[in-house]
Every structure is written in structure tokens, then in C-alpha cells.
Design a protein around this motif. Structure first.
Motif, PDB file in Angstrom:
ATOM      1  N   PHE A   1       0.848  -1.181   0.000  1.00 52.57           N
ATOM      2  CA  PHE A   1       0.000   0.000   0.000  1.00 52.57           C
ATOM      3  C   PHE A   1       0.890   1.240   0.000  1.00 52.57           C
ATOM      4  N   PRO A   2       0.578   2.210  -0.864  1.00 56.33           N
ATOM      5  CA  PRO A   2       1.405   3.419  -0.919  1.00 56.33           C
ATOM      6  C   PRO A   2       1.561   4.082   0.445  1.00 56.33           C
ATOM      7  N   SER A   3       0.492   4.022   1.273  1.00 56.33           N
ATOM      8  CA  SER A   3       0.590   4.687   2.583  1.00 56.33           C
ATOM      9  C   SER A   3       1.624   3.996   3.474  1.00 56.33           C
ATOM     10  N   ASP A   4       1.734   2.649   3.383  1.00 48.72           N
ATOM     11  CA  ASP A   4       2.745   1.923   4.163  1.00 48.72           C
ATOM     12  C   ASP A   4       4.155   2.282   3.699  1.00 48.72           C
ATOM     13  N   LEU A   5       4.317   2.343   2.359  1.00 45.61           N
ATOM     14  CA  LEU A   5       5.617   2.745   1.810  1.00 45.61           C
ATOM     15  C   LEU A   5       5.964   4.149   2.295  1.00 45.61           C
ATOM     16  N   GLY A   6       4.951   5.032   2.235  1.00 45.06           N
ATOM     17  CA  GLY A   6       5.140   6.433   2.649  1.00 45.06           C
ATOM     18  C   GLY A   6       5.615   6.536   4.087  1.00 45.06           C
ATOM     19  N   ASN A   7       5.068   5.684   4.976  1.00 44.81           N
ATOM     20  CA  ASN A   7       5.470   5.729   6.387  1.00 44.81           C
ATOM     21  C   ASN A   7       6.954   5.419   6.556  1.00 44.81           C
ATOM     22  N   VAL A   8       7.448   4.420   5.800  1.00 42.90           N
ATOM     23  CA  VAL A   8       8.863   4.047   5.892  1.00 42.90           C
ATOM     24  C   VAL A   8       9.733   5.181   5.339  1.00 42.90           C
ATOM     25  N   VAL A   9       9.336   5.735   4.192  1.00 44.88           N
ATOM     26  CA  VAL A   9      10.121   6.810   3.574  1.00 44.88           C
ATOM     27  C   VAL A   9      10.171   8.019   4.516  1.00 44.88           C
ATOM     28  N   GLU A  10       9.000   8.394   5.057  1.00 47.01           N
ATOM     29  CA  GLU A  10       8.940   9.578   5.920  1.00 47.01           C
ATOM     30  C   GLU A  10       9.817   9.432   7.155  1.00 47.01           C
ATOM     31  N   SER A  11       9.942   8.192   7.662  1.00 45.55           N
ATOM     32  CA  SER A  11      10.732   8.003   8.881  1.00 45.55           C
ATOM     33  C   SER A  11      12.223   8.297   8.634  1.00 45.55           C
ATOM     34  N   CYS A  12      12.651   8.307   7.354  1.00 49.35           N
ATOM     35  CA  CYS A  12      14.062   8.572   7.034  1.00 49.35           C
ATOM     36  C   CYS A  12      14.294  10.011   6.572  1.00 49.35           C
ATOM     37  N   LEU A  13      13.234  10.792   6.395  1.00 50.57           N
ATOM     38  CA  LEU A  13      13.401  12.139   5.819  1.00 50.57           C
ATOM     39  C   LEU A  13      13.397  13.225   6.888  1.00 50.57           C
ATOM     40  N   LEU A  14      14.022  14.348   6.541  1.00 49.70           N
ATOM     41  CA  LEU A  14      14.020  15.513   7.426  1.00 49.70           C
ATOM     42  C   LEU A  14      12.916  16.459   6.976  1.00 49.70           C
ATOM     43  N   ILE A  15      12.584  17.437   7.820  1.00 49.65           N
ATOM     44  CA  ILE A  15      11.541  18.412   7.466  1.00 49.65           C
ATOM     45  C   ILE A  15      11.938  19.126   6.177  1.00 49.65           C
ATOM     46  N   GLY A  16      10.995  19.257   5.263  1.00 46.14           N
ATOM     47  CA  GLY A  16      11.273  19.952   4.009  1.00 46.14           C
ATOM     48  C   GLY A  16      11.703  19.027   2.888  1.00 46.14           C
ATOM     49  N   GLU A  17      12.053  17.773   3.250  1.00 48.02           N
ATOM     50  CA  GLU A  17      12.409  16.810   2.198  1.00 48.02           C
ATOM     51  C   GLU A  17      11.129  16.137   1.698  1.00 48.02           C
ATOM     52  N   GLU A  18      10.981  16.134   0.385  1.00 43.93           N
ATOM     53  CA  GLU A  18       9.726  15.674  -0.226  1.00 43.93           C
ATOM     54  C   GLU A  18       9.970  14.349  -0.937  1.00 43.93           C
ATOM     55  N   TYR A  19       8.881  13.599  -1.182  1.00 38.92           N
ATOM     56  CA  TYR A  19       9.021  12.336  -1.908  1.00 38.92           C
ATOM     57  C   TYR A  19       7.773  12.053  -2.721  1.00 38.92           C
ATOM     58  N   GLN A  20       7.886  11.105  -3.618  1.00 39.78           N
ATOM     59  CA  GLN A  20       6.741  10.665  -4.407  1.00 39.78           C
ATOM     60  C   GLN A  20       6.897   9.159  -4.655  1.00 39.78           C
ATOM     61  N   ILE A  21       5.786   8.448  -4.554  1.00 39.84           N
ATOM     62  CA  ILE A  21       5.796   7.003  -4.832  1.00 39.84           C
ATOM     63  C   ILE A  21       5.131   6.806  -6.185  1.00 39.84           C
ATOM     64  N   ILE A  22       5.810   6.154  -7.104  1.00 37.61           N
ATOM     65  CA  ILE A  22       5.263   5.998  -8.453  1.00 37.61           C
ATOM     66  C   ILE A  22       5.078   4.515  -8.764  1.00 37.61           C
ATOM     67  N   ALA A  23       3.836   4.130  -9.063  1.00 37.00           N
ATOM     68  CA  ALA A  23       3.563   2.757  -9.491  1.00 37.00           C
ATOM     69  C   ALA A  23       3.460   2.765 -11.004  1.00 37.00           C
ATOM     70  N   TYR A  24       4.032   1.769 -11.653  1.00 41.58           N
ATOM     71  CA  TYR A  24       3.983   1.713 -13.118  1.00 41.58           C
ATOM     72  C   TYR A  24       3.990   0.261 -13.589  1.00 41.58           C
ATOM     73  N   THR A  25       3.768   0.082 -14.869  1.00 41.20           N
ATOM     74  CA  THR A  25       3.744  -1.275 -15.410  1.00 41.20           C
ATOM     75  C   THR A  25       4.963  -1.466 -16.306  1.00 41.20           C
ATOM     76  N   LYS A  26       5.670  -2.589 -16.135  1.00 39.82           N
ATOM     77  CA  LYS A  26       6.826  -2.882 -16.975  1.00 39.82           C
ATOM     78  C   LYS A  26       6.685  -4.324 -17.453  1.00 39.82           C
ATOM     79  N   ASP A  27       6.671  -4.501 -18.748  1.00 32.85           N
ATOM     80  CA  ASP A  27       6.464  -5.839 -19.345  1.00 32.85           C
ATOM     81  C   ASP A  27       5.238  -6.537 -18.745  1.00 32.85           C
ATOM     82  N   GLY A  28       4.172  -5.769 -18.549  1.00 33.78           N
ATOM     83  CA  GLY A  28       2.924  -6.342 -18.042  1.00 33.78           C
ATOM     84  C   GLY A  28       2.911  -6.609 -16.544  1.00 33.78           C
ATOM     85  N   MET A  29       4.003  -6.276 -15.834  1.00 33.00           N
ATOM     86  CA  MET A  29       4.074  -6.538 -14.396  1.00 33.00           C
ATOM     87  C   MET A  29       4.070  -5.226 -13.613  1.00 33.00           C
ATOM     88  N   GLY A  30       3.525  -5.284 -12.402  1.00 29.76           N
ATOM     89  CA  GLY A  30       3.497  -4.102 -11.551  1.00 29.76           C
ATOM     90  C   GLY A  30       4.878  -3.795 -10.998  1.00 29.76           C
TER      91      GLY A  30
END
Ligand SMILES: [Zn+2]
Length: 434
Positions: free
Chosen positions: A345-374
Motif C-alpha cells: 500500500f502506498p501509505s505503508d511505503l510512505g510511512n517508511v520513507v517519511e521516517s528517514c526524511l528531514l523536514i522539508g524533504e519531499e518524496y513521491q511514490i510511483i507505481a507503473y507497469t513494466k512488461d505487463g508486471m506491476g
């Protein structure tokens, strides 16, 4: 003064279960005369009379929004989720239709009073009392949220002021002149009113408003939005969560800032694995499934909300025994990413990423398809003085430790990613339908 609006709010878990079971059996008796559910259960070959306990509820199939939409398309104008003759219905509402066809919803006198009761329980939990003056800066149209709160205000016995048909400045003048103590609106409109007040030299902190009740958007439980609203108004914001299909299912009590109680005398909550439909233990994130117990004339039975929640059994200082949803709605199950056989779930990924970032550091989670796979990757903006390569490595390690798969992390230059107060906006779905 009573601390609860209804006596069962502090009942034991056993008493709550017994009450839920009794109401559930009454509901299922009634839907034997409801064409929508009768057809649904016949198609699955299930006799709802076999349901004798809360556990048996699992024998019944789930209900989806698309089931209601299909039924209304095939059976105009109101569909067949009607347990009573049409002449008994006294209220009509509909959804905005942002996610497909607008859904129509009809209420009888009894179910309308039930909606009011749920709203009154919610308002009471947030501190609204009969002595309050409740202002509604809302153009009363076909959307139900503020109508429910208007009825709830009536049931509490507080004074309600309908502020539709006015512009923002007229509303501000009225709520100050009439010494309103509570304002019910979307979080966005609360901030717009604050801006309009500043532009017109109106000092909101000197108004009598002490509480804001927010519906229609998720911001009422987001700490950064709460902070902005309480600073602008000198008042405390509360959330009033609800869904047209099932009603207002939660109470935001005065002892919680970001958690809400599920109204368990009026709803049965199930949390399931969104892929398998199997029940999850409290403490695990899963999809919220709700059955409403007091709107038997047009019920939602095992309604799949697609909202992800996590149940906490922590005791709340308010004395209510209703279970808590930590952080309210944490994300949408429709956003789930299946990657190498694993559900993420993007929100679970976001929690892990946020725990490593400092204030003002931004992130984005991108889901995409490659060769028919997530696939999924994370883009991150390292702050000044941070080594981008080192930060990426650290994030990749943290993600691998948590999810046991490799998720690539890329650094992008500062101020290239959009800023948002919402976690959901940090998720970009570029997947193509397979
Ligand atoms: Zn509480």
C-alpha cells in the motif's frame, strides 16, 4: 451533564456485541422484503435466515458501490434497495458522482431519525451541547453530509443557523453577530473563510466559535490542516466521517486528535484483507467493511468501503468502549500495488520513507507497469547538505528491511516534486490496465 449522548457508548464489549447481534437479526428479517438484497442472496444461494450470530455475517456476500449503481441504472429512478413501499420515504439525497454515476439515496422517517442520531452522537462526542449555536455555511443541496449534521444538531437541542444563499463575508458577519460557537463545513472552506476574514479585517479569533466540525473531505484528521485551522480560528477542529452508502460511522471524541471511534452500536465493523476478503486481527491495516444497523429501509450490508484502516483496542480517556481507528482512513485499497506477488500500500511505503526524511524533504511514490508486471519506485528530494546517493541507499535499505523486496529510490533536485498536505497526493499511479 451526561458525557455520552447514548447509554451504550461505554458498555462492555460483550454488551455491545449482544446489541449488534440483536439489531443484525432484526435487519436481516426486514431485508427479506428488500428486492435488492433478496435477489443478491438468491443469486449466491444463501438464505439470510441461516445467519444466527455476528460470526455468521461472514456467510453473506459483500456489497459494492457498483452493485448499487448497476441496480439504479437497471431500475430507475431509485433502484430496488428499498425494504418498504415507496410512499414511506421522505428524504432524497445523492452523491457528487466524482467516482462514477451519482448514487441516489432515499430515507424513511425512521432512517432519517437514525441518521440524525448518529450525527448527534458524533457532535456530542466532539463537545457540542444544547447551549451551542451551530452555524452551517453551506448551500443545502442534494448532498447529505451537512443535512445529517443539521438533523443531529436538532436532536441535541442546540440552535442551528442555515447559512446557505450568502457569500462568505455575509456568513462571517452572521456567525459573529449571532455568537455561533460551532461551525460545520469542509476543511477547505474553513480556511477560505479565514482568508476572507483576514482580507476584510474581521478578527476570527475574537468570534465565539470554539469548535469546527468537518465533513466532505479527509482533512479533519490531518495534523497540518488541523494546525492551520485552529490557528486561524482560535478553535478546535473535529472530523465527521461518513459515506452516503452507509452513513456517518464514527465519532471524533475530545480525547483524540487523529483517531476516531467507530460507532459500534449503530454499525458492525469488519477489517478484511482486500485481496482475499479474509478477516484481519485488530492492529493490522486492511479494508473497512461496514454494515449499518439502523437504516433498515435502505441498508448497506457488508459494504466494501475500499478505505484502509487500522483498529486499535487502546482504551480512550473519554470512557467510550467503541474501537478506535488510528489515523482514520489511511488510504484506499484501490491503490494497492501488487509487486512480485506481494501486496503493498502506498501509505505503508510512505510511512517508511517519511521516517528517514528531514523536514522539508519531499518524496513521491510511483507505481507503473513494466512488461505487463506491476513495479514501484520512490523519488526523493534530498535537503541541502544531504548526500543524495547516501540517502537513496539508506531508503532502499529501510524499504528492503520492511517489505523484503528491492524498491528502487531515485534522487531528484530540490523543489521538483509537488508539495501536498495529503499523503494520498504523494502517490502517482501510472499503471496501465492489463
Ligand atoms: Zn474517545
Amino acid at each position: 451533564m451526561r458525557s455520552n449522548f447514548t447509554p451504550f457508548e461505554a458498555a462492555s464489549r460483550g454488551e455491545i456485541r449482544a446489541l449488534q447481534e440483536q439489531k443484525l437479526l432484526g435487519l436481516l428479517r426486514k431485508v427479506s422484503g428488500n428486492p435488492f438484497y433478496r435477489r443478491k442472496y438468491e443469486e449466491c444461494g444463501i438464505n439470510p435466515e441461516r445467519v444466527r450470530s455476528l460470526e455468521d455475517l461472514r456467510m453473506l456476500p459483500f456489497t459494492y458501490k457498483r452493485d448499487f449503481q448497476k441496480d439504479q441504472t437497471e431500475n430507475p429512478p431509485f433502484g430496488t434497495n428499498l425494504s418498504e413501499p415507496l410512499e414511506n420515504y421522505v428524504r432524497y439525497h445523492q452523491t457528487t458522482g466524482t467516482t462514477g454515476l451519482p448514487l441516489k439515496w432515499m430515507d424513511t422517517r425512521e432512517s432519517w431519525e437514525w441518521r440524525g442520531k448518529c450525527a448527534a452522537m458524533s457532535l456530542w462526542a466532539s463537545g457540542v451541547r444544547p447551549s451551542d449555536v451551530v452555524f452551517f455555511p453551506f448551500a443545502f443541496g442534494p448532498h447529505v453530509a451537512f443535512w445529517g449534521l443539521f438533523e443531529g444538531t436538532f436532536q441535541i437541542g442546540a440552535l442551528a443557523i442555515a447559512g446557505g444563499g450568502w457569500n462568505t463575508v455575509q456568513r462571517l458577519r452572521s456567525l459573529i453577530e449571532n455568537q455561533a460557537t460551532v461551525v460545520c463545513c469542509t476543511p477547505t472552506y474553513a480556511l477560505r473563510m479565514a482568508e476572507a476574514a483576514a482580507d476584510n479585517n474581521i478578527d476570527l479569533s475574537k468570534s465565539s466559535v470554539r469548535l469546527l466540525i468537518h465533513a466532505g473531505e479527509p482533512g479533519g484528521l490531518v495534523p497540518s490542516i488541523q494546525k492551520k485551522i485552529s490557528e486561524a480560528w482560535g478553535a478546535t477542529p473535529y472530523d465527521y466521517p461518513g459515506l452516503t452508502e452507509v452513513g456517518a460511522y464514527a465519532l471524533h471524541c475530545e480525547h483524540q486528535r487523529t483517531a476516531i471511534h467507530v460507532n459500534e452500536t449503530e454499525f458492525i465493523l469488519e477489517v478484511i484483507d482486500p485481496t482475499t476478503g479474509e478477516p484481519l486481527e485488530d492492529g493490522n491495516m486492511g479494508e473497512m467493511v461496514l454494515t449499518n444497523l439502523g437504516r433498515t429501509s435502505s441498508p448497506g450490508i457488508r459494504f466494501r468501503t475500499h478505505d484502509l484502516v487500522r483498529v486499535s483496542t487502546a482504551q480512550c480517556g473519554c470512557g467510550r468502549t467503541f474501537r478506535l481507528l488510528e489515523g482514520g482512513v489511511l488510504g484506499r485499497s484501490d491503490d494497492m500495488i501488487i509487486i512480485r506477488g506481494m501486496n503493498l500500500f502506498p501509505s505503508d511505503l510512505g510511512n517508511v520513507v517519511e521516517s528517514c526524511l528531514l523536514i522539508g524533504e519531499e518524496y513521491q511514490i510511483i507505481a507503473y507497469t513494466k512488461d505487463g508486471m506491476g513495479e514501484v519506485k520512490v523519488c526523493v528530494e534530498p535537503g541541502k547538505g544531504r548526500d543524495p546517493a547516501q540517502l537513496c541507499k539508506r531508503l532502499e535499505r529501510a524499504l528492503r528491511e520492511r517489505f523484503e523486496i528491492r524498491i528502487p529510490v531515485e534522487a531528484v533536485p530540490l523543489n521538483t516534486l509537488p508539495r501536498s498536505d495529503y499523503k494520498s497526493k504523494r502517490f502517482v499511479d501510472k499503471r496501465t490496465a492489463s
